[in-house]
Write a protein that holds these residues in place. Structure first.
Motif, short mmCIF file in Angstrom:
data_model
loop_
_atom_site.label_atom_id
_atom_site.label_comp_id
_atom_site.label_asym_id
_atom_site.label_seq_id
_atom_site.Cartn_x
_atom_site.Cartn_y
_atom_site.Cartn_z
N ASP A 661 28.87 -8.30 24.84
CA ASP A 661 28.59 -9.74 24.78
C ASP A 661 29.69 -10.52 25.49
O ASP A 661 30.88 -10.28 25.26
CB ASP A 661 28.48 -10.20 23.33
CG ASP A 661 27.23 -9.66 22.66
OD1 ASP A 661 26.16 -9.76 23.27
OD2 ASP A 661 27.33 -9.15 21.53
N THR A 662 29.30 -11.45 26.30
CA THR A 662 30.23 -12.31 27.02
C THR A 662 29.78 -13.77 26.88
O THR A 662 28.64 -14.02 26.50
CB THR A 662 30.30 -11.92 28.51
OG1 THR A 662 28.97 -11.84 29.03
CG2 THR A 662 30.97 -10.58 28.70
N PRO A 663 30.65 -14.73 27.18
CA PRO A 663 30.25 -16.13 27.02
C PRO A 663 29.01 -16.52 27.81
O PRO A 663 28.23 -17.37 27.39
CB PRO A 663 31.48 -16.91 27.50
CG PRO A 663 32.63 -15.97 27.23
CD PRO A 663 32.07 -14.61 27.52
N HIS A 664 28.84 -15.95 28.98
CA HIS A 664 27.66 -16.21 29.80
C HIS A 664 27.30 -14.93 30.53
O HIS A 664 27.98 -13.91 30.39
CB HIS A 664 27.95 -17.34 30.80
CG HIS A 664 26.73 -18.15 31.16
ND1 HIS A 664 25.58 -17.58 31.65
CD2 HIS A 664 26.48 -19.49 31.10
CE1 HIS A 664 24.68 -18.53 31.88
NE2 HIS A 664 25.19 -19.69 31.55
N LYS A 665 26.23 -14.96 31.29
CA LYS A 665 25.89 -13.77 32.07
C LYS A 665 27.04 -13.40 32.99
O LYS A 665 27.80 -14.27 33.45
CB LYS A 665 24.61 -14.01 32.87
CG LYS A 665 24.70 -15.13 33.89
CD LYS A 665 23.35 -15.34 34.56
CE LYS A 665 23.41 -16.50 35.55
NZ LYS A 665 22.12 -16.77 36.19
N PHE A 666 27.15 -12.11 33.28
CA PHE A 666 28.31 -11.58 33.99
C PHE A 666 27.82 -10.57 35.01
O PHE A 666 27.08 -9.65 34.67
CB PHE A 666 29.27 -10.92 33.00
CG PHE A 666 30.64 -10.66 33.52
CD1 PHE A 666 31.64 -11.57 33.31
CD2 PHE A 666 30.93 -9.51 34.25
CE1 PHE A 666 32.93 -11.35 33.78
CE2 PHE A 666 32.20 -9.28 34.73
CZ PHE A 666 33.21 -10.20 34.49
N LYS A 667 28.19 -10.76 36.27
CA LYS A 667 27.73 -9.88 37.33
C LYS A 667 28.91 -9.26 38.07
O LYS A 667 29.94 -9.92 38.25
CB LYS A 667 26.84 -10.64 38.32
CG LYS A 667 25.58 -11.22 37.69
CD LYS A 667 24.72 -11.97 38.70
CE LYS A 667 23.49 -12.54 38.05
NZ LYS A 667 22.63 -13.27 39.03
N MET A 668 28.73 -8.01 38.50
CA MET A 668 29.78 -7.32 39.24
C MET A 668 29.20 -6.73 40.52
O MET A 668 27.98 -6.55 40.64
CB MET A 668 30.40 -6.21 38.38
CG MET A 668 31.03 -6.71 37.09
SD MET A 668 31.74 -5.39 36.07
CE MET A 668 33.17 -4.94 37.04
N GLY A 669 30.07 -6.45 41.46
CA GLY A 669 29.66 -5.82 42.70
C GLY A 669 30.78 -4.91 43.20
O GLY A 669 31.96 -5.25 43.07
N VAL A 670 30.41 -3.78 43.76
CA VAL A 670 31.39 -2.86 44.32
C VAL A 670 30.97 -2.52 45.75
O VAL A 670 29.91 -1.93 45.97
CB VAL A 670 31.51 -1.57 43.50
CG1 VAL A 670 32.64 -0.69 44.06
CG2 VAL A 670 31.78 -1.87 42.03
N GLY A 736 36.89 -18.07 26.78
CA GLY A 736 35.81 -18.81 27.41
C GLY A 736 34.95 -19.53 26.40
O GLY A 736 34.75 -19.06 25.28
N ASN A 737 34.46 -20.71 26.77
CA ASN A 737 33.48 -21.41 25.95
C ASN A 737 32.14 -20.72 26.08
O ASN A 737 31.80 -20.20 27.15
CB ASN A 737 33.34 -22.87 26.40
CG ASN A 737 34.62 -23.65 26.21
OD1 ASN A 737 35.33 -23.48 25.22
ND2 ASN A 737 34.94 -24.51 27.17
N TYR A 738 31.37 -20.71 25.01
CA TYR A 738 30.04 -20.12 25.08
C TYR A 738 29.22 -20.85 26.14
O TYR A 738 29.21 -22.08 26.20
CB TYR A 738 29.35 -20.20 23.72
CG TYR A 738 28.04 -19.43 23.67
CD1 TYR A 738 28.04 -18.05 23.80
CD2 TYR A 738 26.83 -20.09 23.49
CE1 TYR A 738 26.85 -17.34 23.75
CE2 TYR A 738 25.64 -19.38 23.44
CZ TYR A 738 25.65 -18.02 23.57
OH TYR A 738 24.48 -17.31 23.54
N LEU A 739 28.54 -20.10 27.01
CA LEU A 739 27.74 -20.60 28.14
C LEU A 739 28.62 -21.18 29.26
O LEU A 739 28.18 -22.03 30.02
CB LEU A 739 26.70 -21.62 27.69
CG LEU A 739 25.66 -21.12 26.67
CD1 LEU A 739 24.66 -22.21 26.36
CD2 LEU A 739 24.96 -19.87 27.18
N GLU A 740 29.86 -20.70 29.36
CA GLU A 740 30.75 -21.08 30.46
C GLU A 740 30.90 -19.89 31.40
O GLU A 740 31.37 -18.83 31.00
CB GLU A 740 32.12 -21.51 29.91
CG GLU A 740 33.10 -21.92 30.99
CD GLU A 740 34.46 -22.32 30.41
OE1 GLU A 740 35.05 -23.28 30.91
OE2 GLU A 740 34.90 -21.66 29.43
#
Length: 806
Positions: A661-670, A736-740
């Motif tokens: 779970d994170t404050p908002h969606k989280f994307k990564m790239g390699v 982080g603020n939730y939804l930040e």
């Protein structure tokens, strides 16, 4: 005594405000049923432009969440439209063949965008801008289309244009008149506005009349009366609204432009009322929120038998809701031969102010670049104050000069927030009684400033005047939601200090105004508790609606199912599963997503459980506030340019952080090399292979708020990549603020500060240990959620239209 049956057709701002007022006066008078054709609870349409522009989310603009209907014993049917009204037998019939009887009936059907009747208007790629569905359509088009054209240079059209520009599209605004917003602005202010928007990248085609929309099945462009053409993949119609009156007309209720009502919002048929954009009062159908809320108060009192003054029409102000532009107008714009104008035009500071005066009374105002005087001028306009003894400077002050005595001289019964009908006295009383210190807290207690936001500067002045020396202008905090005056940091600190361990306990101990919370604070509290306690048991009931079912609801009420594909890598076995399921359940759309996965779209709600079971694949969390994807290129195993094993590292990172779970969606790239085929430069964490190591970028964003990632570190091994990513992720989780999003979080905290924390070996190791401890509690919660019939049934009843809460 049996309750009367009240049915309302429409679930928008005006109608629900009338219901709020009825409940406030006499909560036991009616058995209330509401039908809304959208699959959402009541939301703030004024803020749709901020959703499109990427400043807020749909969840942020909800005004009355599902629980509000439940608490007030309101039967709500969402996604269900009324198609027939039988006034003789007092019955309404829905498109689901549902029949409901009524004693009193309110039409709150709103309006529809006016679609310009030109050749080719039936093609795909044309939308209005009136609801969440329109926003979602534009956001979807922006993913794989380039050219957008907005027809209409009025308030709504310019807000749509700015939003589409933020989505990365090339935007042109087509306007028939010689200057923008001609109903609200004079030529000078309009030209200033146009120049500002041009600098922001929006193109304007002025004095152009569309005669044909080009293309075969889908739009490709427009042709104008002068023979010129322009390209378009998407056309947004924003040239006006049409009241939704057909249902009333078919029931033989008198209509004109809208549903005709008297000064008490009554139609000519006893017991039937109309309110909002569908109603026509004294020949006018209003489209701004303040008049609609005035109508709501009159209607509510009429319906509960309380004596009330009649509704006699409204004067409203207009504020443009485009980032970086301060603009306001009210009343007359040009005046006549008997009108005198006071003007200030400061070209150096790009400020323009004009006040129109007739018979020693303000009859209109236009403010551009600085609008602090808007509330005072609007008061002078609506109160018809005599200005004969005032100087021009006291009427319209030069830019930058304030009138300190303005708030002190305001009477307590003067309206501050016209949208919500909140007076100065109400605000001052709330400040004293609740120890309020910020504009956000005032809004949470009184609703002031929670609609268009135009009154927030005046609220701040009232706070400063009321609190005196104790007012801290620099400490304006944002409350978690309207249920509390506490900020995110205060809530987290109280949870830690008092050892609070569940949502109910937090609300009880911290004095929540709404003891059940709302759709904004419950998910936030659920996240904060999970962030603080590694062994916290997730409260599925407090998740956002899509997260509860692990599927995104689509605009037609169906769902999307997107399984996990680590690093975008799949197998023949998984492809066969997807193909078999798609065939068996007649899935209408199978699509490769932007996150290198395969999505199944158009899933019926009753098939969700079976599909997940038959796929036997983990959820890709395409709906979650968690790690969405780790995008990878093929890397050195296949690519002649690749310097590192991007697929291997990407899959390892995704398997480590999935479900977190994170404050908002989280994307990564390699990416395996600086050619960056996995778009690592616009990810929350982006990793780029170089000779002898990896570069780690953070806080990138490829969405509506485009932002290139900042280089955090260059490291040599994949183990270092994982360690740095873990520490960065955990620090984001904890602060982080939730939804930040990380882009906003890094800008708020500062990259140097974050690097300083990560470079502290003790602090960094502590972050990694806490993250790893938290990861131990995740074990495929999507199966638990899907298989939990109690949660599933409650979710469906709330979301899909059959909420009956007697």
């Amino acid at each position: 005594m049996a309750k009367e049956k009240l049915v309302m057709i429409g679930n928008g701002m005006a109608g629900v405000r009338a219901i709020e007022e009825i409940i406030k006066i006499d909560p036991n008078r009616y058995d209330i049923t509401i039908f809304g054709k959208e699959p959402h609870p009541n939301y703030n349409r004024i803020q749709l432009s901020t959703v499109l522009q990427g400043d807020t989310t749909v969840e942020d603009i909800i005004l009355n969440d599902w629980k509000w209907y439940e608490d007030n014993r309101i039967k709500l049917f969402t996604g269900e439209a009324i198609v027939e009204v039988d006034t003789k037998n007092k019955i309404v019939v829905s498109n689901n063949a549902r029949q409901v009887s009524y004693d009193k009936l309110i039409f709150a059907t709103g309006s529809s965008p006016f679609i310009v009747p030109v050749e080719g208007v039936d093609k795909q790629g044309i939308t209005g801008f009136r609801d969440i569905n329109d926003c979602e359509t534009m956001i979807k088009y922006a993913e794989d289309h380039q050219n957008a054209v907005v027809i209409g240079g009025g308030l709504l059209g310019l807000e749509a244009a700015k939003g589409l520009k933020n989505l990365g599209m090339k935007v042109s605004v087509v306007h028939l008149m010689s200057h923008l917003m001609e109903r609200q602005l004079d030529a000078t202010a309009a030209e200033m506005l146009k120049q500002e928007l041009q600098q922001q990248g929006i193109n304007f085609l002025m004095e152009k009349q569309t005669v044909e929309i080009l293309g075969d099945d889908h739009v490709t462009g427009l042709r104008f009366k002068d023979g010129s053409e322009t390209e378009a993949d998407l056309i947004v119609m924003a040239v006006g609204i049409v009241p939704n009156k057909e249902l009333a007309s078919n029931a033989s209720i008198p209509v004109n432009r809208g549903i005709v009502v008297n000064d008490y919002m009554e139609t000519e048929i006893e017991g039937i009322y109309a309110i909002g954009e569908c109603a026509e009062h004294r020949g006018i159908a209003y489209g701004l929120v303040a008049p609609l809320y005035e109508q709501a108060k009159v209607l509510a009192k009429r319906m509960v038998g309380v004596e009330t003054e009649p509704y006699e029409g409204s004067i409203s102000g207009t504020q443009l809701k485009v980032a970086g532009i301060d603009l306001y107008s009210a009343g007359e714009i040009e005046g006549d031969g008997a009108t005198k104008a006071i003007r200030v035009h400061n070209e150096f500071e790009n400020v323009y102010k004009k006040v129109l005066i007739r018979d020693n009374k303000v009859v209109g105002s236009v403010l551009y670049g600085e609008t602090a005087e808007s509330t005072r001028l609007f008061r002078m306009l609506t109160q018809q104050e005599d200005v004969s003894q005032m100087t021009s400077l006291s009427i319209l002050q030069p830019a930058g000069e304030a009138e300190e005595s303005d708030v002190a001289s305001m009477p307590d019964d003067e309206l501050v927030c016209g949208c919500n009908g909140v007076t100065k006295g109400t605000i001052v009383e709330a400040i004293h009684a609740q120890n309020l210190t910020t504009v956000s807290e005032v809004g949470g207690c009184t609703n002031a400033g929670r609609s268009c936001g135009r009154c927030k500067p005046m609220i701040s002045q009232i706070l400063e005047h009321t609190l005196g020396d104790s007012f801290d202008g620099a400490a304006q905090k944002e409350a978690v939601c309207g249920c509390t005056t506490l900020s995110r940091d205060e809530v987290v600190a109280e949870i830690k200090e008092k050892g609070l361990t569940n949502i109910r306990e937090v609300m009880n101990v911290l004095g929540w105004k709404n003891e059940e919370g709302c759709s904004k604070c419950r998910p936030a509290l659920n996240y904060y508790l999970g962030m603080i306690y590694a062994d916290y048991k997730d409260e599925r009931e407090s998740r956002l609606v899509n997260e509860k079912m692990h599927a995104n609801i689509q605009k037609d009420g169906t769902y999307s199912v997107i399984p996990r594909m680590y690093g975008g890598v799949t197998s023949a076995e998984d492809l066969k599963k997807l193909a078999d399921v798609a065939t068996k359940y007649n899935v209408p759309l199978v699509k490769l997503t932007g996150g290198q996965r395969i999505g199944l779209y158009g899933i019926k709600k009753e098939d969700l459980t079976s599909i997940w079971e038959e796929l036997d694949m983990p959820s890709g969390y395409a709906y979650g506030k968690t790690l969405r994807t780790v995008k990878t290129c093929v890397g050195q195993r296949f690519c002649r340019y690749g310097t590192q094993d991007s697929m291997g590292l990407g899959m390892e990172l995704e398997k480590k952080f999935e479900r977190l779970d994170t404050p908002h969606k989280f994307k990564m790239g390699v990416s395996a090399c600086p050619r960056n085929c996995a778009e690592s430069g616009i990810k929350d964490i982006g990793i780029v292979g170089i000779d002898g190591g990896w570069e780690i970028y953070v806080a990138g964003n490829g969405g509506t708020d485009l932002r290139a990632g900042d280089l955090l570190y260059t490291v040599k091994t994949k183990e270092e990549v994982i360690e740095v990513s873990s520490a960065f992720l955990q620090y984001y989780r904890e602060t982080g603020n939730y939804l930040e999003r990380t882009s906003k979080w890094v800008e708020r905290l500062g990259l140097d500060h974050i690097k300083k924390v990560l470079e502290d070996k003790v602090a960094c190791q502590g972050l990694i240990e806490r993250l790893n401890k938290t990861l131990e509690r995740y074990n495929e919660p999507w199966k638990e959620a899907i298989e939990n019939d109690e949660i599933k049934d409650k979710y469906y009843s709330r979301y899909q239209a059959d909420l009956v809460t007697n």
